[in-house]
Design a protein around this motif. Sequence first.
Motif, PDB file in Angstrom:
ATOM      1  N   ARG A 164       0.726  -1.201   0.047  1.00 28.31           N
ATOM      2  CA  ARG A 164       0.027  -0.081  -0.037  1.00 28.31           C
ATOM      3  C   ARG A 164       0.991   1.342  -0.096  1.00 28.31           C
ATOM      4  O   ARG A 164       0.470   2.080  -0.642  1.00 28.31           O
ATOM      5  CB  ARG A 164      -1.005  -0.049   1.301  1.00 28.31           C
ATOM      6  CG  ARG A 164      -2.226  -0.915   1.303  1.00 28.31           C
ATOM      7  CD  ARG A 164      -3.089  -0.760   2.046  1.00 28.31           C
ATOM      8  NE  ARG A 164      -2.616  -0.321   3.551  1.00 28.31           N
ATOM      9  CZ  ARG A 164      -2.433  -1.359   4.706  1.00 28.31           C
ATOM     10  NH1 ARG A 164      -3.034  -2.689   4.263  1.00 28.31           N
ATOM     11  NH2 ARG A 164      -2.024  -1.161   5.776  1.00 28.31           N
ATOM     12  N   MET A 165       1.731   1.175   0.883  1.00 31.02           N
ATOM     13  CA  MET A 165       2.871   2.385   0.953  1.00 31.02           C
ATOM     14  C   MET A 165       3.556   2.672  -0.503  1.00 31.02           C
ATOM     15  O   MET A 165       3.468   3.869  -0.983  1.00 31.02           O
ATOM     16  CB  MET A 165       4.093   2.223   1.826  1.00 31.02           C
ATOM     17  CG  MET A 165       4.917   3.341   1.999  1.00 31.02           C
ATOM     18  SD  MET A 165       6.267   2.965   3.016  1.00 31.02           S
ATOM     19  CE  MET A 165       7.321   1.555   2.178  1.00 31.02           C
ATOM     20  N   TYR A 166       4.041   1.537  -1.215  1.00 26.12           N
ATOM     21  CA  TYR A 166       4.652   1.774  -2.444  1.00 26.12           C
ATOM     22  C   TYR A 166       3.528   2.175  -3.625  1.00 26.12           C
ATOM     23  O   TYR A 166       3.735   3.288  -4.270  1.00 26.12           O
ATOM     24  CB  TYR A 166       5.087   0.376  -3.021  1.00 26.12           C
ATOM     25  CG  TYR A 166       6.377  -0.264  -2.413  1.00 26.12           C
ATOM     26  CD1 TYR A 166       7.282   0.598  -1.779  1.00 26.12           C
ATOM     27  CD2 TYR A 166       6.858  -1.372  -2.549  1.00 26.12           C
ATOM     28  CE1 TYR A 166       8.331   0.350  -1.247  1.00 26.12           C
ATOM     29  CE2 TYR A 166       7.983  -1.851  -1.875  1.00 26.12           C
ATOM     30  CZ  TYR A 166       8.493  -1.023  -1.246  1.00 26.12           C
ATOM     31  OH  TYR A 166       9.907  -1.437  -0.506  1.00 26.12           O
ATOM     32  N   LEU A 167       2.214   1.762  -3.513  1.00 21.86           N
ATOM     33  CA  LEU A 167       1.316   2.311  -4.143  1.00 21.86           C
ATOM     34  C   LEU A 167       0.958   3.807  -4.252  1.00 21.86           C
ATOM     35  O   LEU A 167       0.800   4.528  -5.000  1.00 21.86           O
ATOM     36  CB  LEU A 167      -0.048   1.286  -4.188  1.00 21.86           C
ATOM     37  CG  LEU A 167      -1.171   1.501  -5.215  1.00 21.86           C
ATOM     38  CD1 LEU A 167      -0.828   1.551  -6.661  1.00 21.86           C
ATOM     39  CD2 LEU A 167      -2.219   0.657  -4.816  1.00 21.86           C
ATOM     40  N   ALA A 168       0.987   4.102  -2.912  1.00 24.88           N
ATOM     41  CA  ALA A 168       0.834   5.416  -2.510  1.00 24.88           C
ATOM     42  C   ALA A 168       1.735   6.369  -3.087  1.00 24.88           C
ATOM     43  O   ALA A 168       1.570   7.459  -3.682  1.00 24.88           O
ATOM     44  CB  ALA A 168       0.457   5.903  -1.078  1.00 24.88           C
ATOM     45  N   PHE A 197       7.239   6.815 -10.948  1.00 21.27           N
ATOM     46  CA  PHE A 197       8.227   6.092 -10.895  1.00 21.27           C
ATOM     47  C   PHE A 197       9.369   6.643  -9.809  1.00 21.27           C
ATOM     48  O   PHE A 197      10.000   5.894  -8.845  1.00 21.27           O
ATOM     49  CB  PHE A 197       9.150   5.629 -12.162  1.00 21.27           C
ATOM     50  CG  PHE A 197      10.097   4.794 -12.013  1.00 21.27           C
ATOM     51  CD1 PHE A 197       9.894   3.518 -11.625  1.00 21.27           C
ATOM     52  CD2 PHE A 197      11.421   4.933 -12.096  1.00 21.27           C
ATOM     53  CE1 PHE A 197      10.873   2.543 -11.355  1.00 21.27           C
ATOM     54  CE2 PHE A 197      12.627   4.088 -12.242  1.00 21.27           C
ATOM     55  CZ  PHE A 197      12.195   2.993 -11.701  1.00 21.27           C
ATOM     56  N   GLU A 198       9.566   8.011  -9.813  1.00 17.22           N
ATOM     57  CA  GLU A 198      10.395   8.870  -9.211  1.00 17.22           C
ATOM     58  C   GLU A 198      10.012   8.697  -7.811  1.00 17.22           C
ATOM     59  O   GLU A 198      11.453   8.488  -6.660  1.00 17.22           O
ATOM     60  CB  GLU A 198      10.710   9.958  -9.339  1.00 17.22           C
ATOM     61  CG  GLU A 198      11.059  10.496 -10.991  1.00 17.22           C
ATOM     62  CD  GLU A 198      12.579  10.000 -10.874  1.00 17.22           C
ATOM     63  OE1 GLU A 198      13.529  10.601  -9.840  1.00 17.22           O
ATOM     64  OE2 GLU A 198      13.001   9.828 -12.005  1.00 17.22           O
ATOM     65  N   GLY A 199       8.934   8.261  -7.255  1.00 17.26           N
ATOM     66  CA  GLY A 199       8.648   8.222  -5.823  1.00 17.26           C
ATOM     67  C   GLY A 199       9.174   6.870  -5.301  1.00 17.26           C
ATOM     68  O   GLY A 199       9.155   6.541  -4.159  1.00 17.26           O
ATOM     69  N   LEU A 200       9.415   5.999  -6.245  1.00  9.65           N
ATOM     70  CA  LEU A 200       9.615   4.521  -5.598  1.00  9.65           C
ATOM     71  C   LEU A 200      11.372   4.563  -5.614  1.00  9.65           C
ATOM     72  O   LEU A 200      11.871   3.451  -5.015  1.00  9.65           O
ATOM     73  CB  LEU A 200       9.244   3.578  -6.670  1.00  9.65           C
ATOM     74  CG  LEU A 200       7.731   3.463  -6.795  1.00  9.65           C
ATOM     75  CD1 LEU A 200       7.557   2.346  -8.071  1.00  9.65           C
ATOM     76  CD2 LEU A 200       7.125   3.088  -5.561  1.00  9.65           C
ATOM     77  N   LYS A 201      12.157   5.445  -6.177  1.00  9.89           N
ATOM     78  CA  LYS A 201      13.360   5.374  -6.191  1.00  9.89           C
ATOM     79  C   LYS A 201      14.041   5.640  -4.726  1.00  9.89           C
ATOM     80  O   LYS A 201      13.605   6.298  -4.001  1.00  9.89           O
ATOM     81  CB  LYS A 201      14.056   6.350  -7.088  1.00  9.89           C
ATOM     82  CG  LYS A 201      13.818   6.058  -8.441  1.00  9.89           C
ATOM     83  CD  LYS A 201      14.625   7.072  -9.169  1.00  9.89           C
ATOM     84  CE  LYS A 201      14.566   6.838 -10.790  1.00  9.89           C
ATOM     85  NZ  LYS A 201      15.397   7.824 -11.507  1.00  9.89           N
ATOM     86  N   PRO A 202      15.186   5.179  -4.243  1.00  4.89           N
ATOM     87  CA  PRO A 202      15.611   5.137  -2.995  1.00  4.89           C
ATOM     88  C   PRO A 202      16.063   6.552  -2.772  1.00  4.89           C
ATOM     89  O   PRO A 202      16.642   7.043  -3.535  1.00  4.89           O
ATOM     90  CB  PRO A 202      16.911   4.241  -2.804  1.00  4.89           C
ATOM     91  CG  PRO A 202      16.596   3.366  -3.998  1.00  4.89           C
ATOM     92  CD  PRO A 202      15.882   4.121  -5.021  1.00  4.89           C
ATOM     93  N   LYS A 203      15.537   7.012  -1.515  1.00  9.29           N
ATOM     94  CA  LYS A 203      16.248   8.302  -1.047  1.00  9.29           C
ATOM     95  C   LYS A 203      17.639   8.408  -0.554  1.00  9.29           C
ATOM     96  O   LYS A 203      17.914   7.660   0.101  1.00  9.29           O
ATOM     97  CB  LYS A 203      15.203   9.043  -0.051  1.00  9.29           C
ATOM     98  CG  LYS A 203      13.680   8.896  -0.482  1.00  9.29           C
ATOM     99  CD  LYS A 203      13.213   9.997  -1.435  1.00  9.29           C
ATOM    100  CE  LYS A 203      11.725   9.845  -1.547  1.00  9.29           C
ATOM    101  NZ  LYS A 203      11.420   8.619  -2.511  1.00  9.29           N
TER     102      LYS A 203
END
Length: 61
Positions: A29-33, A40-46
Amino acid sequence: MADSLDAAKARQIRRQICETSGLSERTIRMYLAQYRKAGFEGLKPKGKGTKSKEHIVSNLF
């Protein structure tokens, strides 16, 4: 997941993903949000936000 899926089908797909990936439903759910918010940028490691040595030294004086 497409927004057009009904709630029951979305739950079923999330459960299948959890079983095959070993990730928790909360993580899915977190990944989907994050994906919905930033793509896709939101899934890249920070980065960890470490400061450069110059920045640390300049704060000493």
